[in-house]
Design a protein around this motif. Structure first.
Motif, PDB file in Angstrom:
ATOM      1  N   VAL A  21      44.875  81.236  72.127  1.00 13.64           N
ATOM      2  CA  VAL A  21      44.413  81.045  70.590  1.00 13.64           C
ATOM      3  C   VAL A  21      45.591  80.310  69.835  1.00 13.64           C
ATOM      4  N   GLN A  22      45.219  79.320  68.875  1.00 11.74           N
ATOM      5  CA  GLN A  22      46.026  78.754  68.287  1.00 11.74           C
ATOM      6  C   GLN A  22      46.103  79.149  66.819  1.00 11.74           C
ATOM      7  N   CYS A  23      47.223  79.210  65.978  1.00 14.06           N
ATOM      8  CA  CYS A  23      47.303  79.594  64.576  1.00 14.06           C
ATOM      9  C   CYS A  23      47.528  78.128  63.926  1.00 14.06           C
ATOM     10  N   CYS A  24      46.719  77.470  63.237  1.00  9.44           N
ATOM     11  CA  CYS A  24      46.975  76.294  62.613  1.00  9.44           C
ATOM     12  C   CYS A  24      47.182  76.352  61.343  1.00  9.44           C
ATOM     13  N   ASN A  25      48.001  75.728  60.669  1.00  8.38           N
ATOM     14  CA  ASN A  25      48.157  75.447  59.186  1.00  8.38           C
ATOM     15  C   ASN A  25      47.096  75.100  58.395  1.00  8.38           C
ATOM     16  N   SER A  26      46.139  74.279  58.886  1.00  3.94           N
ATOM     17  CA  SER A  26      44.879  74.052  58.455  1.00  3.94           C
ATOM     18  C   SER A  26      44.046  73.136  59.517  1.00  3.94           C
ATOM     19  N   THR A  27      42.589  73.241  59.266  1.00  7.97           N
ATOM     20  CA  THR A  27      41.685  72.537  59.898  1.00  7.97           C
ATOM     21  C   THR A  27      40.933  71.735  59.231  1.00  7.97           C
ATOM     22  N   GLU A  28      40.345  70.664  59.675  1.00 11.68           N
ATOM     23  CA  GLU A  28      39.242  69.787  58.750  1.00 11.68           C
ATOM     24  C   GLU A  28      38.798  68.924  60.088  1.00 11.68           C
TER      25      GLU A  28
ATOM     26  N   GLY B 119      42.622  71.007  64.591  1.00 11.76           N
ATOM     27  CA  GLY B 119      43.747  71.991  63.847  1.00 11.76           C
ATOM     28  C   GLY B 119      44.948  71.126  63.561  1.00 11.76           C
ATOM     29  N   ILE B 120      45.552  71.331  62.590  1.00  8.03           N
ATOM     30  CA  ILE B 120      46.808  70.645  62.160  1.00  8.03           C
ATOM     31  C   ILE B 120      48.006  71.420  61.897  1.00  8.03           C
ATOM     32  N   THR B 121      49.044  71.368  62.796  1.00  9.66           N
ATOM     33  CA  THR B 121      50.277  72.079  62.912  1.00  9.66           C
ATOM     34  C   THR B 121      49.944  73.475  63.473  1.00  9.66           C
ATOM     35  N   CYS B 122      49.882  73.433  64.714  1.00 18.03           N
ATOM     36  CA  CYS B 122      49.392  74.615  65.478  1.00 18.03           C
ATOM     37  C   CYS B 122      50.387  75.097  66.309  1.00 18.03           C
ATOM     38  N   THR B 123      50.484  76.564  66.351  1.00 17.77           N
ATOM     39  CA  THR B 123      51.237  77.334  67.498  1.00 17.77           C
ATOM     40  C   THR B 123      50.535  78.004  68.097  1.00 17.77           C
ATOM     41  N   PRO B 124      50.643  78.494  69.571  1.00 17.34           N
ATOM     42  CA  PRO B 124      49.857  79.272  70.179  1.00 17.34           C
ATOM     43  C   PRO B 124      50.150  80.849  69.826  1.00 17.34           C
TER      44      PRO B 124
ATOM     45  N   GLU C  59      39.911  73.007  72.314  1.00 11.62           N
ATOM     46  CA  GLU C  59      39.586  72.127  73.801  1.00 11.62           C
ATOM     47  C   GLU C  59      40.667  71.649  74.194  1.00 11.62           C
ATOM     48  N   ASP C  60      41.559  71.042  73.290  1.00 11.57           N
ATOM     49  CA  ASP C  60      42.691  70.044  73.737  1.00 11.57           C
ATOM     50  C   ASP C  60      43.918  70.366  72.962  1.00 11.57           C
ATOM     51  N   ASN C  61      44.915  71.111  73.412  1.00  6.08           N
ATOM     52  CA  ASN C  61      45.932  71.419  72.773  1.00  6.08           C
ATOM     53  C   ASN C  61      47.147  70.611  73.362  1.00  6.08           C
TER      54      ASN C  61
END
Length: 115
Positions: A39-46, A72-77, A96-98
């Motif tokens: 699961v990714q934690c992203c600063n933002s999504t759009e 997802g923008i600027t993501c960390t697992p 789907e694509d990290n």
């Protein structure tokens, strides 16, 4: 500046690198149902057509077939959910694509970390 934007737009229109499937439904899935990686934690999504996502995708040379796919923008697992202080204060997603080193993650679905 316009030349750089034109080149990025051209790259976005001609290269083929990511073809995620659009996920439907607006409700978050349980984190346990994320089968594409951590699961990714992203600063933002759009949407891929959004201003930030389209610019980043263009700079990376990533083309998506559906401009409504969530990016997802600027993501960390998030590696261990619910243990210690490992949580997400922004947007938790399953993507789907990290493979873009955290700059973007393509084909994202919101995740409920408490399920």
């Amino acid at each position: 500046m316009q030349f750089k934007l034109s080149v990025a737009t051209l790259a976005l229109a001609t290269l083929a690198a990511a073809t995620p499937t659009r996920r439907t439904g607006g409700s978050p899935i349980p984190a346990s149902q994320c089968t594409t990686g951590p699961v990714q934690c992203c600063n933002s999504t759009e949407a891929a057509s959004g201003p930030t996502a389209s610019k980043l995708l263009g700079l990376l040379g990533v083309v998506v077939q559906d401009l409504n796919v969530i990016v997802g923008i600027t993501c960390t697992p998030i590696t261990v959910i619910g243990v210690g202080g490992d949580s997400c204060t922004s947007q938790a997603v399953c993507c789907e694509d990290n493979s873009f080193h955290g700059v973007v993650a393509v084909g994202c679905t919101p995740v409920n970390l408490s399920l």
